[in-house]
Write an enzyme that holds these catalytic residues in place. Structure first.
Site, mmCIF file in Angstrom:
data_model
loop_
_atom_site.group_PDB
_atom_site.id
_atom_site.type_symbol
_atom_site.label_atom_id
_atom_site.label_comp_id
_atom_site.label_asym_id
_atom_site.label_seq_id
_atom_site.Cartn_x
_atom_site.Cartn_y
_atom_site.Cartn_z
ATOM 1 C CB CYS A 117 42.996 -0.909 27.946
ATOM 2 S SG CYS A 117 43.316 -0.394 29.832
ATOM 3 C CG ASP A 128 43.621 -0.027 15.688
ATOM 4 O OD1 ASP A 128 44.840 -0.584 15.026
ATOM 5 O OD2 ASP A 128 42.858 0.227 14.806
ATOM 6 N N GLY A 180 38.528 4.527 24.472
ATOM 7 C CA GLY A 180 38.562 3.247 23.914
ATOM 8 C C GLY A 180 38.085 2.091 24.870
ATOM 9 C CG ASN A 235 37.484 10.500 17.371
ATOM 10 O OD1 ASN A 235 38.531 10.267 17.928
ATOM 11 N ND2 ASN A 235 37.423 10.694 16.003
ATOM 12 C CB ALA A 236 39.377 10.155 22.989
ATOM 13 C CB ILE A 260 34.827 5.404 18.027
ATOM 14 C CG1 ILE A 260 34.672 6.595 17.263
ATOM 15 C CG2 ILE A 260 35.488 4.112 17.670
ATOM 16 C CD1 ILE A 260 35.726 7.111 16.370
ATOM 17 C CB THR A 309 40.321 -5.005 29.550
ATOM 18 O OG1 THR A 309 41.701 -5.988 29.125
ATOM 19 C CG2 THR A 309 40.810 -3.853 30.260
ATOM 20 C CD GLU A 310 35.170 -6.935 28.364
ATOM 21 O OE1 GLU A 310 34.190 -7.178 29.286
ATOM 22 O OE2 GLU A 310 36.108 -5.986 28.399
ATOM 23 C CD GLU A 311 41.768 -7.546 22.482
ATOM 24 O OE1 GLU A 311 42.830 -8.270 21.646
ATOM 25 O OE2 GLU A 311 40.781 -7.528 22.280
#
EC number: 2.1.1.33
Length: 282
Positions: A177, A180, A99, A157-158, A123, A255-257
């Site tokens: 990281c 969801d 992800g 899709n892991a 995904i 990470t952006e998040e």
């Protein structure tokens, strides 16, 4: 907020231009500046790749995947590490960012782990396209230094197909990281850390390999820690190890998040677990 006709037209034209560039350069071995190209490629702009924050992992996304790891053609993703004389790869993927979002972690890890091939699995279609375009630009703009050749992304899709890509004990590091959180209890089965999935992760991780997790949701952090603690093949690493591991530092900030959480002065909860040896059969 809906787009105006002019905005939609600009987005469509931008995506079409990037798609044409992607088809031309996606599988090219970029070792030197390419002929007939300007010396610099613009990095992609996120506003043209907007998509929902998360995707249903149980939906049929019409994904392409190999029947087994032996059938996976890694040369298309890492052409720099393909030996045409022997028709083999000189390295295997050993780091996976599950992800991977917009690829910030991979970009930073590329320099921290220059001897490792790093794969991001994502995904969402447009987000995957963004990361592909980002890597193409980085490889082209740093062709003389041969940088960023060791990272790439694929749409996958892991939760369904991880063993189709990786052999037993192939990976050294796996990153999860800001996954969801699936807040509703009936959605917990869709979380990326579950008892069943942990057994698959243990299969593809080598002994001594590490699972890295980070989230800004305390409930999800507790969930992941609880399930990893319960699994017999994982052992939690202590704060001293976390403080000394450079990948943890990168994971917190790259990470952006993670950057978004930092801007909002939110909490980041980190937990890492080492893959234990398989128990001896009596």
């Amino acid at each position: 907020m809906s787009l105006t006709d002019d905005q939609a037209s600009k987005r469509q034209a931008y995506r079409a231009a990037k798609e044409a560039n992607r088809k031309e350069l996606k599988h090219v071995k970029i070792d030197d500046a390419l002929p007939n190209k300007s010396s610099e490629l613009d990095l992609p702009k996120k506003k043209f790749y907007r998509q929902r924050a998360h995707s249903n992992p149980f939906s049929d996304h019409q994904l392409e995947y190999p029947l087994s790891p032996a059938e996976m053609d890694w040369s298309k993703l890492y052409p720099h590490y393909y030996d045409a004389a022997t028709n083999t790869m000189t390295k295997k993927v050993t780091v996976a960012d599950i992800g991977c979002g917009y690829g910030g972690l991979m970009v930073e890890l590329s320099r921290e782990l220059p001897e490792n091939l790093i794969l991001g699995m994502e995904i969402r279609v447009q987000v995957t396209n963004y990361v592909e375009d980002r890597i193409i630009a980085l490889r082209t703009n740093h062709a003389a230094q041969k940088e960023y050749q060791n990272i790439n992304v694929l749409r996958g899709n892991a939760m369904k197909f991880l063993p189709n890509f990786f052999e037993k004990s192939q990976l050294e590091k796996m990153f999860f990281c800001f996954p969801d959180p699936h807040f509703k209890q009936r959605k917990h089965k869709a979380r990326i850390i579950t008892n069943t999935l942990l057994s698959e992760y243990a299969y593809v991780l080598k002994e001594g390999g590490v699972i890295y997790t980070i989230t800004d949701v305390l409930d999800l952090h507790n969930w992941m820690v609880e399930h990893l603690n319960m699994h017999p093949l994982f052992d939690r690493l202590g704060d001293e190890w976390l403080d000394q591991d450079p990948c943890v530092r990168i994971m917190r900030h790259a990470t952006e998040e993670g950057k978004k959480v930092a801007r909002k002065q939110g909490d980041k909860f980190v937990a890492c677990f080492r893959r234990l040896p398989n128990p001896e059969l009596v």
